[in-house]
Design an enzyme around this catalytic site. Sequence first.
Site, PDB file in Angstrom:
ATOM      1  N   ASP A 109       0.832  -1.196   0.000  1.00 29.93           N
ATOM      2  CA  ASP A 109       0.000   0.000   0.000  1.00 29.93           C
ATOM      3  C   ASP A 109       0.874   1.256   0.000  1.00 29.93           C
ATOM      4  O   ASP A 109       1.924   1.284  -0.618  1.00 29.93           O
ATOM      5  CB  ASP A 109      -0.945  -0.035   1.204  1.00 29.93           C
ATOM      6  CG  ASP A 109      -2.301   0.556   0.900  1.00 29.93           C
ATOM      7  OD1 ASP A 109      -2.390   1.786   0.780  1.00 29.93           O
ATOM      8  OD2 ASP A 109      -3.273  -0.211   0.755  1.00 29.93           O
ATOM      9  N   HIS A 180      -3.754   5.766   3.770  1.00 24.68           N
ATOM     10  CA  HIS A 180      -4.425   4.572   3.260  1.00 24.68           C
ATOM     11  C   HIS A 180      -3.758   3.283   3.750  1.00 24.68           C
ATOM     12  O   HIS A 180      -4.423   2.361   4.244  1.00 24.68           O
ATOM     13  CB  HIS A 180      -4.432   4.627   1.737  1.00 24.68           C
ATOM     14  CG  HIS A 180      -5.344   3.649   1.073  1.00 24.68           C
ATOM     15  ND1 HIS A 180      -4.945   2.370   0.748  1.00 24.68           N
ATOM     16  CD2 HIS A 180      -6.627   3.759   0.662  1.00 24.68           C
ATOM     17  CE1 HIS A 180      -5.944   1.735   0.158  1.00 24.68           C
ATOM     18  NE2 HIS A 180      -6.978   2.557   0.088  1.00 24.68           N
ATOM     19  N   SER A 506     -11.272  -1.143  -0.367  1.00 22.51           N
ATOM     20  CA  SER A 506      -9.937  -1.146   0.254  1.00 22.51           C
ATOM     21  C   SER A 506     -10.017  -1.524   1.720  1.00 22.51           C
ATOM     22  O   SER A 506      -9.101  -2.145   2.272  1.00 22.51           O
ATOM     23  CB  SER A 506      -9.291   0.237   0.133  1.00 22.51           C
ATOM     24  OG  SER A 506      -8.902   0.526  -1.174  1.00 22.51           O
TER      25      SER A 506
END
Length: 597
Positions: A109, A180, A506
């Site tokens: 990520d 994220h 996600s």
Amino acid sequence: MPKILATHQNWHSYIIDTVKIEAPTTRNTHHPLPKLLYSYDSVLHGFSAVLSKDEIEALEKSPGFVSAYKDRPVEAHTTHSPEFLKLNPASGLWPASGFGEDVIIRVLDTGVWPESASFRDDGLSAIPKRWKGICKPGTDFNSSLCNRKLIGANYFNKGLLASDPTIVLSMNSARDTRGHGTHVASIAAGSPVKGVSYFGYAPGTARGIASRARLAVYKFSFEEGTVTSDLIAAMDQAVADGVDVISISYGYGFGPLYEDAIAIASFGAMMKGVSVSASAGNNGPEMGTLSNGFPWIFTVASGSTDRSFSGTITLGNGLKITGFSLFPVKTNNNDFDLVYNGSLSTCDSSDDLALVPNKARSITLCYSTSQEDLSVSDQMGAISEAKFGGAYVYGDPDVLSSNYFTTPGAVISSKDWKKVVDYAKTSAKPKVSISLQETHFSVKPAPVVSTFSSRGPSLSYLRVAKPDIMAPGELILAAWPSNTSAAVIGVNTFLNSDYSLLSGTSMAAPHISGIAAMLKGVHPDWSPSAIRSAMMTTANPLDNTEKPIKTMDYLRTSYATSLSMGAGLVDTYCYISFSQFHNVSDVYNVEIHCIIL
């Protein structure tokens, strides 16, 4: 590979030397541009390199050549999730797996914020001896930041730098500056942290699904860009380092299966016993929008939980109405003027709204639709610029999964909208008050397939039904970098938080990664296919009202199909051992809705 060469990297360098025509340019760059970027050896045999068109044509004539593709961008697709999934600390998968202890999950990520309390290693034993990875130092990141929870950190950016030699990376390390990666990693395997919330919403203990599993976070996505060659390098290294599960919350749009690098690399990972879970994408509710739709990967759709966040509206006539709200500041919005103007009810122009007198002590009514040119976020921006005290909106359902809430107020239903408008029209001096930061549980029905969750089939191969399964993906509370904005109020006031609420497939994918890790801990001999089969064949197609799960498609609901939710919501509630039965026929007489341990 010719026997005279010692390694695949030697071979790949030799191949490039044989087709070399011109050296890559380094003019007007901030870094040298090598020919060979990565040599892949674990998830596939191949390499990425900087080559001219003529060099590629020469390469295609070399022995052993299979295919070549241009590097391309890759798209990025808690306090309550474990309880909603019925994970029990006293029985079932959690204690049976030791909460995933000694299983290694690799998250690919945007990196990690290692100082987060979710990555503390309290009570964990020594790092498993099979781990071969490193904690790579870089900008604002040194190897001492890893521990027995965060056992590895690495970063891959050679492909990105080759794609644009003028790029200067703002954070050339595994440190996460976007949030994220930190969020996804803590969902999969974050340590328990008490007393957290998102500005008062969702208070409680945040914990990852496999809270004692080990984490290795490999950064391949940077603020300056994300490309395929770096992602495959991260996957290749992950398998070489000895991980059990890989979690990917990225994917591509439509493309042939044989050109999908994630498909090829995940196949190689699966062949070496590594489970790969990946997000389905956020391009729903249209059919055929799904990413990562190949048979050997765990493709995860997003659904809601039974938790909601709200504010309570009290009209001057005493009527109370509850609506969705995530405004992050506790305010005292009492005895405000309620403004309704039919011609301004779209609230899409701050210039028109500026004409309303006494705006700071007024709350306006706004009507929104699902059209792109009239979103709730646009309306909130206009209201903030006009400096209103707040707003009540009737709008598209996408806002119900967003933490973007810049002005005090709430999003209300069409039924409640009519009540508020009727009051505003008939009262000589309509007044309104609102209380915020409310969290509710046991919402029904739940789950509902998220509007944004991409639907199958995968256009890369229509004969495979995808997604495989659904997991919580709406407003999931998880760790967040403390120096990165988690919310905004007004026009440009940014607020930081150690935890944030995010939505997307996600967020759904790492739930499955965590459960897969715990199953691997209980059954170390199970293959990725066996783990996926166990979860899919025991998934629950019913919601908490014992009716078939529904899906939200813009402003209407309908029953979900396998092309939107896969086999259903992953179910960890019940665990039955075959040893409880005297013979095989007894098993066939039992309706089993649980993974067999």
